[in-house]
Design a protein around this motif. Structure first.
Motif, PDB file in Angstrom:
ATOM      1  N   UNK A  82       0.826  -1.201   0.000  1.00  0.00           N
ATOM      2  CA  UNK A  82       0.000   0.000   0.000  1.00  0.00           C
ATOM      3  C   UNK A  82       0.864   1.256   0.000  1.00  0.00           C
ATOM      4  N   UNK A  83       1.949   1.236   0.769  1.00  0.00           N
ATOM      5  CA  UNK A  83       2.840   2.396   0.795  1.00  0.00           C
ATOM      6  C   UNK A  83       3.519   2.589  -0.551  1.00  0.00           C
ATOM      7  N   UNK A  84       3.934   1.489  -1.184  1.00  0.00           N
ATOM      8  CA  UNK A  84       4.551   1.595  -2.510  1.00  0.00           C
ATOM      9  C   UNK A  84       3.570   2.166  -3.519  1.00  0.00           C
ATOM     10  N   UNK A  85       2.311   1.755  -3.413  1.00  0.00           N
ATOM     11  CA  UNK A  85       1.306   2.276  -4.339  1.00  0.00           C
ATOM     12  C   UNK A  85       1.109   3.778  -4.138  1.00  0.00           C
ATOM     13  N   UNK A  86       1.053   4.213  -2.866  1.00  0.00           N
ATOM     14  CA  UNK A  86       0.894   5.647  -2.602  1.00  0.00           C
ATOM     15  C   UNK A  86       2.106   6.437  -3.080  1.00  0.00           C
ATOM     16  N   UNK A  88       4.097   5.618  -5.500  1.00  0.00           N
ATOM     17  CA  UNK A  88       4.062   5.648  -6.958  1.00  0.00           C
ATOM     18  C   UNK A  88       3.075   6.696  -7.461  1.00  0.00           C
ATOM     19  N   UNK A  89       1.920   6.781  -6.814  1.00  0.00           N
ATOM     20  CA  UNK A  89       0.944   7.787  -7.223  1.00  0.00           C
ATOM     21  C   UNK A  89       1.497   9.194  -7.018  1.00  0.00           C
ATOM     22  N   UNK A  90       2.196   9.404  -5.894  1.00  0.00           N
ATOM     23  CA  UNK A  90       2.754  10.732  -5.632  1.00  0.00           C
ATOM     24  C   UNK A  90       3.849  11.080  -6.641  1.00  0.00           C
ATOM     25  N   UNK A  91       4.718  10.107  -6.933  1.00  0.00           N
ATOM     26  CA  UNK A  91       5.783  10.361  -7.904  1.00  0.00           C
ATOM     27  C   UNK A  91       5.208  10.590  -9.297  1.00  0.00           C
ATOM     28  N   UNK A  93       2.353  11.876  -9.994  1.00  0.00           N
ATOM     29  CA  UNK A  93       1.772  13.217 -10.018  1.00  0.00           C
ATOM     30  C   UNK A  93       2.855  14.277 -10.167  1.00  0.00           C
ATOM     31  N   UNK A  94       4.007  14.082  -9.462  1.00  0.00           N
ATOM     32  CA  UNK A  94       5.085  15.061  -9.580  1.00  0.00           C
ATOM     33  C   UNK A  94       5.657  15.097 -10.988  1.00  0.00           C
ATOM     34  N   UNK A  95       5.757  13.924 -11.628  1.00  0.00           N
ATOM     35  CA  UNK A  95       6.284  13.882 -12.993  1.00  0.00           C
ATOM     36  C   UNK A  95       5.399  14.675 -13.935  1.00  0.00           C
ATOM     37  N   UNK A  96       4.102  14.479 -13.830  1.00  0.00           N
ATOM     38  CA  UNK A  96       3.203  15.204 -14.718  1.00  0.00           C
ATOM     39  C   UNK A  96       3.128  16.682 -14.356  1.00  0.00           C
ATOM     40  N   UNK A  97       3.353  16.990 -13.071  1.00  0.00           N
ATOM     41  CA  UNK A  97       3.445  18.400 -12.707  1.00  0.00           C
ATOM     42  C   UNK A  97       4.655  19.044 -13.362  1.00  0.00           C
ATOM     43  N   UNK A  98       5.780  18.294 -13.397  1.00  0.00           N
ATOM     44  CA  UNK A  98       6.973  18.821 -14.054  1.00  0.00           C
ATOM     45  C   UNK A  98       6.732  19.051 -15.540  1.00  0.00           C
ATOM     46  N   UNK A  99       5.902  18.222 -16.135  1.00  0.00           N
ATOM     47  CA  UNK A  99       5.611  18.370 -17.561  1.00  0.00           C
ATOM     48  C   UNK A  99       4.547  19.415 -17.838  1.00  0.00           C
ATOM     49  N   UNK A 100       4.063  20.052 -16.799  1.00  0.00           N
ATOM     50  CA  UNK A 100       3.115  21.136 -17.007  1.00  0.00           C
ATOM     51  C   UNK A 100       1.702  20.812 -16.620  1.00  0.00           C
TER      52      UNK A 100
END
Length: 313
Positions: A82-86, A88-91, A93-100
């Motif tokens: 469950x922690x790995x899934x959370x 992964x979701x956070x990372x 989101x950050x990747x797509x935030x970096x892409x705009x």
């Protein structure tokens, strides 16, 4: 009778008394063969029962401990998953935030992208113009890398990604990605660019091989000279990159506050360090208390920042 006499004669010759054996067998009493030599007492039965109960109790304890261990292990695995899934979701989101893909009032690209993971495959998320432009910058780098591989030539992928990250950087956090690529380029010793090849086989002689250059040494025996040299290269490259990054911080600080820096017409390294110290630690006509002065000058601070920026020779 003759047969019996002959048999008795042979047994007697072997020192076997046939008559005595026959008499013993005839008078043998087998009723007490399996009876205990001593009568059992009530205490013996109680002792056996207590031993059986103790064994059963110990077995129950062992089974209980094993079951508890199994349940704890399963719960741990579920928690880690469950922690790995959370994470992964956070990372993600950050990747797509970096892409705009900022989730805001007018930008719903991230929300639509998340929705696409649970919708039909034919439904694609809509991309904003900013995200599209950023993705195309990285797309050009990957296209150039694939083209170089098809030609059989090397490609400075780290420098290309660093330039792409610098081009799409819009804030200090996203600019840090370009600095990370800069550190990686220093560690690997990758050249910023490769000389163009004139014909198909020229790269074999003229261009260095960058792909998997350190794979054999990194994955091989770590006690060899090559492995030690690789570790020194990683250390030296990382140190040089950090020194260059701090020198960039020093120069940008001087440029942002030229009046306080008082650089003058001397662009030497020592004078820039002096100007940086003026900006950081000289306030209202006097040095801060934590700056140790030698003959009225921050000698130790100058030496520290010269070493910190790699100018110690």
């Amino acid at each position: 009778m003759k047969l019996t006499a002959r048999r008795n004669y042979l047994l007697a010759h072997a020192h076997v008394d046939a008559s005595a054996l026959s008499s013993s067998i005839a008078h043998l009493n087998t009723t007490a063969t399996f009876s205990p030599l001593q009568p059992l007492q009530d205490t013996d039965v109680a002792r056996e029962l207590a031993g059986y109960l103790r064994h059963a109790h110990e077995q129950n304890l062992i089974l209980t401990i094993e079951e508890g261990r199994r349940q704890t292990q399963e719960q741990l695995y579920r928690t880690l998953e469950e922690r790995s899934r959370r994470d992964w979701e956070a990372k993600k989101k950050r990747v797509f935030d970096e892409l705009g893909g900022r989730v805001g009032g007018d930008n719903k690209a991230m929300a639509e992208l998340k929705k696409s993971f649970h919708s039909k495959p034919s439904v694609a998320p809509s991309l904003t113009l900013q995200m599209q432009s950023r993705m195309m910058i990285y797309d050009r780098v990957m296209t150039s890398l694939n083209a170089a591989r098809l030609r059989g030539t090397s490609y400075p992928i780290v420098h290309a990604l660093a330039r792409a990250a610098y081009e799409v950087a819009t804030d200090p956090r996203s600019a840090q990605m370009s600095q990370n690529f800069h550190v990686l380029a220093k560690i690997t010793g990758e050249p910023p660019a490769l000389p163009p090849t004139e014909h198909a086989s020229a790269h074999i002689l003229n261009a260095p091989t960058l792909e998997r250059k350190y794979a054999c040494v990194y994955l091989g025996n770590q006690e060899t000279r090559e492995a030690a040299a690789l570790r020194r290269q990683i250390t030296n490259g990382a140190r040089q990159a950090l020194e260059e990054q701090y020198w960039d911080v020093l120069e940008r600080t001087i440029q942002s506050r030229p009046n306080e820096a008082q650089l003058g017409g001397d662009p030497s390294i020592a004078n820039k360090v002096r100007a940086f110290l003026f900006v950081r630690y000289y306030k209202n006509g006097e040095w801060e208390e934590r700056i140790e002065l030698v003959a009225g000058q921050p000698l130790w601070a100058r030496l520290f920042f010269l070493i910190r920026t790699g100018h110690y020779q």
